[in-house]
Design a protein around this motif. Structure first.
Motif, PDB file in Angstrom:
ATOM      1  N   LEU A  93       0.836  -1.205   0.000  1.00 43.54           N
ATOM      2  CA  LEU A  93       0.000   0.000   0.000  1.00 43.54           C
ATOM      3  C   LEU A  93       0.871   1.257   0.000  1.00 43.54           C
ATOM      4  CD1 LEU A  93      -2.904  -1.092   2.392  1.00 43.54           C
ATOM      5  CD2 LEU A  93      -2.819  -1.131  -0.107  1.00 43.54           C
ATOM      6  N   ALA A  94       2.017   1.179   0.690  1.00 42.29           N
ATOM      7  CA  ALA A  94       2.933   2.329   0.678  1.00 42.29           C
ATOM      8  C   ALA A  94       3.496   2.547  -0.727  1.00 42.29           C
ATOM      9  CB  ALA A  94       4.069   2.105   1.670  1.00 42.29           C
ATOM     10  N   MET A  95       3.887   1.476  -1.379  1.00 39.75           N
ATOM     11  CA  MET A  95       4.422   1.626  -2.737  1.00 39.75           C
ATOM     12  C   MET A  95       3.359   2.156  -3.690  1.00 39.75           C
ATOM     13  SD  MET A  95       6.578  -1.883  -2.853  1.00 39.75           S
ATOM     14  CE  MET A  95       7.699  -1.698  -4.193  1.00 39.75           C
ATOM     15  N   ALA A  96       2.135   1.709  -3.496  1.00 36.39           N
ATOM     16  CA  ALA A  96       1.046   2.212  -4.347  1.00 36.39           C
ATOM     17  C   ALA A  96       0.892   3.716  -4.147  1.00 36.39           C
ATOM     18  CB  ALA A  96      -0.262   1.495  -4.010  1.00 36.39           C
ATOM     19  N   ARG A  97       0.976   4.173  -2.890  1.00 38.93           N
ATOM     20  CA  ARG A  97       0.836   5.624  -2.626  1.00 38.93           C
ATOM     21  C   ARG A  97       1.985   6.408  -3.248  1.00 38.93           C
ATOM     22  NH1 ARG A  97       0.833   4.833   3.419  1.00 38.93           N
ATOM     23  NH2 ARG A  97       1.394   7.031   3.543  1.00 38.93           N
ATOM     24  N   THR A  98       3.188   5.881  -3.152  1.00 36.12           N
ATOM     25  CA  THR A  98       4.340   6.561  -3.766  1.00 36.12           C
ATOM     26  C   THR A  98       4.132   6.696  -5.276  1.00 36.12           C
ATOM     27  OG1 THR A  98       5.858   5.775  -2.083  1.00 36.12           O
ATOM     28  CG2 THR A  98       6.828   6.353  -4.188  1.00 36.12           C
ATOM     29  N   ALA A  99       3.691   5.609  -5.890  1.00 38.81           N
ATOM     30  CA  ALA A  99       3.491   5.624  -7.344  1.00 38.81           C
ATOM     31  C   ALA A  99       2.369   6.598  -7.721  1.00 38.81           C
ATOM     32  CB  ALA A  99       3.172   4.213  -7.839  1.00 38.81           C
ATOM     33  N   ILE A 100       1.273   6.568  -6.967  1.00 36.90           N
ATOM     34  CA  ILE A 100       0.140   7.455  -7.290  1.00 36.90           C
ATOM     35  C   ILE A 100       0.574   8.918  -7.135  1.00 36.90           C
ATOM     36  CG2 ILE A 100      -2.203   8.150  -6.651  1.00 36.90           C
ATOM     37  CD1 ILE A 100      -2.630   5.255  -5.589  1.00 36.90           C
ATOM     38  N   ALA A 101       1.308   9.210  -6.067  1.00 38.74           N
ATOM     39  CA  ALA A 101       1.748  10.603  -5.845  1.00 38.74           C
ATOM     40  C   ALA A 101       2.611  11.073  -7.020  1.00 38.74           C
ATOM     41  CB  ALA A 101       2.524  10.702  -4.539  1.00 38.74           C
ATOM     42  N   GLU A 102       3.481  10.196  -7.508  1.00 47.96           N
ATOM     43  CA  GLU A 102       4.327  10.589  -8.648  1.00 47.96           C
ATOM     44  C   GLU A 102       3.499  10.779  -9.912  1.00 47.96           C
ATOM     45  OE1 GLU A 102       8.016   8.864  -9.839  1.00 47.96           O
ATOM     46  OE2 GLU A 102       8.778   8.831  -7.802  1.00 47.96           O
ATOM     47  N   ALA A 103       2.525   9.901 -10.085  1.00 50.21           N
ATOM     48  CA  ALA A 103       1.672  10.007 -11.277  1.00 50.21           C
ATOM     49  C   ALA A 103       0.865  11.308 -11.241  1.00 50.21           C
ATOM     50  CB  ALA A 103       0.745   8.799 -11.375  1.00 50.21           C
ATOM     51  N   ILE A 104       0.371  11.655 -10.056  1.00 51.87           N
ATOM     52  CA  ILE A 104      -0.411  12.900  -9.934  1.00 51.87           C
ATOM     53  C   ILE A 104       0.482  14.111 -10.231  1.00 51.87           C
ATOM     54  CG2 ILE A 104      -1.629  14.411  -8.306  1.00 51.87           C
ATOM     55  CD1 ILE A 104      -2.666  11.865  -6.905  1.00 51.87           C
ATOM     56  N   ALA A 105       1.665  14.133  -9.639  1.00 51.49           N
ATOM     57  CA  ALA A 105       2.565  15.279  -9.842  1.00 51.49           C
ATOM     58  C   ALA A 105       2.879  15.433 -11.328  1.00 51.49           C
ATOM     59  CB  ALA A 105       3.839  15.081  -9.029  1.00 51.49           C
ATOM     60  N   PHE A 106       3.129  14.301 -11.978  1.00 47.80           N
ATOM     61  CA  PHE A 106       3.452  14.348 -13.412  1.00 47.80           C
ATOM     62  C   PHE A 106       2.244  14.822 -14.215  1.00 47.80           C
ATOM     63  CE2 PHE A 106       3.623  12.337 -17.620  1.00 47.80           C
ATOM     64  CZ  PHE A 106       4.853  12.798 -18.068  1.00 47.80           C
ATOM     65  N   ALA A 107       1.067  14.293 -13.891  1.00 50.32           N
ATOM     66  CA  ALA A 107      -0.138  14.608 -14.671  1.00 50.32           C
ATOM     67  C   ALA A 107      -0.581  16.058 -14.478  1.00 50.32           C
ATOM     68  CB  ALA A 107      -1.270  13.655 -14.292  1.00 50.32           C
ATOM     69  N   ARG A 108      -0.194  16.646 -13.353  1.00 45.99           N
ATOM     70  CA  ARG A 108      -0.521  18.063 -13.140  1.00 45.99           C
ATOM     71  C   ARG A 108       0.425  18.967 -13.938  1.00 45.99           C
ATOM     72  NH1 ARG A 108      -1.450  18.290  -6.589  1.00 45.99           N
ATOM     73  NH2 ARG A 108      -3.712  18.527  -6.637  1.00 45.99           N
ATOM     74  N   ASP A 109       1.610  18.455 -14.192  1.00 40.23           N
ATOM     75  CA  ASP A 109       2.644  19.270 -14.832  1.00 40.23           C
ATOM     76  C   ASP A 109       2.644  19.118 -16.363  1.00 40.23           C
ATOM     77  OD1 ASP A 109       5.036  20.885 -14.616  1.00 40.23           O
ATOM     78  OD2 ASP A 109       6.084  19.090 -15.338  1.00 40.23           O
ATOM     79  N   ARG A 110       2.376  17.937 -16.815  1.00 41.27           N
ATOM     80  CA  ARG A 110       2.462  17.611 -18.242  1.00 41.27           C
ATOM     81  C   ARG A 110       1.247  18.153 -18.989  1.00 41.27           C
ATOM     82  NH1 ARG A 110       6.789  15.177 -20.794  1.00 41.27           N
ATOM     83  NH2 ARG A 110       6.181  13.694 -22.394  1.00 41.27           N
ATOM     84  N   HIS A 111       1.489  18.730 -20.158  1.00 41.73           N
ATOM     85  CA  HIS A 111       0.379  19.219 -20.983  1.00 41.73           C
ATOM     86  C   HIS A 111       0.319  18.420 -22.287  1.00 41.73           C
ATOM     87  CE1 HIS A 111       0.543  22.524 -18.183  1.00 41.73           C
ATOM     88  NE2 HIS A 111      -0.603  22.993 -18.684  1.00 41.73           N
ATOM     89  N   THR A 112      -0.888  17.976 -22.655  1.00 42.37           N
ATOM     90  CA  THR A 112      -1.084  17.364 -23.978  1.00 42.37           C
ATOM     91  C   THR A 112      -2.392  17.908 -24.540  1.00 42.37           C
ATOM     92  OG1 THR A 112      -2.373  15.462 -23.232  1.00 42.37           O
ATOM     93  CG2 THR A 112       0.009  15.179 -23.231  1.00 42.37           C
ATOM     94  N   PHE A 113      -2.424  18.098 -25.818  1.00 45.98           N
ATOM     95  CA  PHE A 113      -3.638  18.577 -26.502  1.00 45.98           C
ATOM     96  C   PHE A 113      -4.216  19.830 -25.818  1.00 45.98           C
ATOM     97  CE2 PHE A 113      -3.183  14.071 -27.363  1.00 45.98           C
ATOM     98  CZ  PHE A 113      -3.222  14.048 -28.752  1.00 45.98           C
TER      99      PHE A 113
END
Ligand SMILES: Cc1cc2nc3c(=O)[nH]c(=O)nc-3n(C[C@H](O)[C@H](O)[C@H](O)COP(=O)(O)OP(=O)(O)OC[C@H]3O[C@@H](n4cnc5c(N)ncnc54)[C@H](O)[C@@H]3O)c2cc1C
Length: 395
Positions: free
Chosen positions: A267-287
């Motif tokens: 569950l800790a690893m899942a949270r680490t991965a989700i946090a990274e995915a969120i940070a990336f998805a907030r920063d990255r722009h497409t279309f």
């Protein structure tokens, strides 16, 4: 009634609140985090690349009060006022950075040492337990054989009585920490076929006839995970841990407690991965908009959080039941499957959100993706645990 504040959507904010966590647990978390940030985080990339970490980490962890968690203070442990949440927080903090290599080796004594203390001869408390808890010696738990790990009754490593000694012959594989262990708590066949013929024997890893080699190709890239070969290894009869031919009889409770670590790690690893995915998805722009503004990506993220939250609610109830003296064996087995497959789902989806970035090395998601699979196999595989749960609930 006021609505709940928005979570921070980082590692800490992604842990849903628990009514059972106390200030003492928070203090334990801070202590572990300080240790991990000071002693592990700065070296993690280097250790990942080297597939190992230096031996010096063991005494450092002992001095910091990390290694002895849950063990008798008379042996150098930090056992007072310790409950299951301390174990859970330990796994969370060690897996926060998304590297199992360190935890897998540093914590092998959690599975290897308790049977020695509980069922071994009293003098082993001094000769084995104390040096292990001081970080001066290392112990591994050697059960799995090349012929298979699930079918315990089929193990083939033999220990034949010869006067005051056993003569051990056979092989083990995939053993965490084997290549640098000093002691090997080993499942050996002392009797007839099946589980009823197995005993536990503490073998000095430096005895003549013991050889070890790293197992290559693991997703963890951990070169201390090794195979072992025993060729006419002479082991004193006094090294028998527990009754002869009933080696696994006392271990059920330990296996159940250990599941809490596996569950919390995933569950800790899942949270680490989700946090990274969120940070990336907030920063990255497409279309023309942020990645996180695309509904398909938002749905992925919400679904992951939803699954993790459900796991924590289940976990809290199991800890509560355990605290009341009830070991919910079937639920623990199902919870482990739930948590480990949740991690698999999250690792896959987070890597998908990161796209090609996941392969550039500048994130932990790639590593978590590689590690996720083992949790569904080790510590009771998905299939074996479903069978166990089925039997326990009386299907
Ligand atoms: C990184 C890592 C660290 C490890 N550390 C240790 C350690 O420290 N000590 C140790 O002793 N072992 C260790 N192991 C081994 C681990 O415990 C075994 O991999 C595990 O018990 C499964 O055994 P196996 O791999 O031999 O699979 P097998 O028993 O050969 O089974 C193969 C597959 O078939 C499935 N299967 C088996 N029987 C059934 C059935 N009846 N019905 C349906 N499906 C079934 C299993 O779930 C598994 O998926 C480690 C493994 C890894 C990868």
């Amino acid at each position: 009634m006021a609505s709940a504040p928005k979570p921070t959507l980082d590692f800490d904010g992604l842990r849903p609140p628990s009514p059972f966590l106390t200030p003492a647990h928070d203090a334990w978390r801070r202590k572990l985090r300080a240790f991990v940030d000071a002693e592990i985080a700065p070296h993690l990339d280097e250790w990942d690349a080297a597939s190992t970490f230096p031996d010096e980490l063991y005494p450092k962890a002992a001095k910091a009060g990390v290694l002895g968690m849950g063990f008798d203070p008379a042996l150098g442990g930090t056992g007072e006022d310790i409950d299951l949440y301390h174990r859970i927080i330990f796994a969370e903090e060690f897996f926060r950075l998304g590297s199992g290599v360190v935890f897998a080796d540093l914590a092998t004594h959690w599975i290897g040492l308790p049977p020695v203390i509980a069922f071994g001869p009293p003098e082993m408390r001094e000769t084995v337990a104390k040096p292990v808890l001081a970080g001066e010696k290392k112990i591994s738990f050697a059960v799995t054989e090349p012929s298979g790990g699930s079918d315990v009754g089929g193990f083939q490593t033999t220990a034949t009585r010869q006067g005051d000694h056993f003569i051990v012959n056979g092989e083990k594989t995939l053993i965490s920490g084997a290549t640098r262990a000093d002691y090997l708590l080993t499942a050996v066949r002392t009797g007839g076929a099946g589980v009823g013929g197995l005993s536990l024997l503490l073998i000095d890893a430096h005895s003549p006839g013991v050889s070890t080699a790293p197992v290559r190709g693991l997703g963890w890239y951990n070169k201390n995970n090794g195979s072992l070969r025993f060729e006419d290894v002479k082991v004193p009869v006094g090294n028998l841990i527990g009754p002869e031919n009933r080696g696994f009889a006392g271990l059920a409770n330990q296996f159940n407690i250990e599941r809490f670590s596996g569950i919390s790690a995933t569950l800790a690893m899942a949270r680490t991965a989700i946090a990274e995915a969120i940070a990336f998805a907030r920063d990255r722009h497409t279309f023309g908009q942020r990645l996180v503004d695309h509904q398909a990506i938002r749905h992925k993220i919400v679904e992951m959080i939803q699954r993790v939250n459900a796991c924590y609610a289940y976990l809290d109830i199991l800890v509560w039941r355990f605290g009341r003296g009830e070991t919910a064996v079937a639920d623990l087995a199902m919870m482990k499957i739930q948590a480990t497959t949740t991690l698999e789902h999250c690792a896959r989806e987070c890597l998908q959100v990161l796209g090609g970035r996941a392969y550039t090395g500048a994130n932990r998601v790639e590593r978590i993706y590689r590690e996720a699979r083992i949790f569904v196999i080790g510590g009771g595989s998905e299939e074996i645990l479903r069978d166990l749960a089925g039997r326990q609930i009386g299907l």
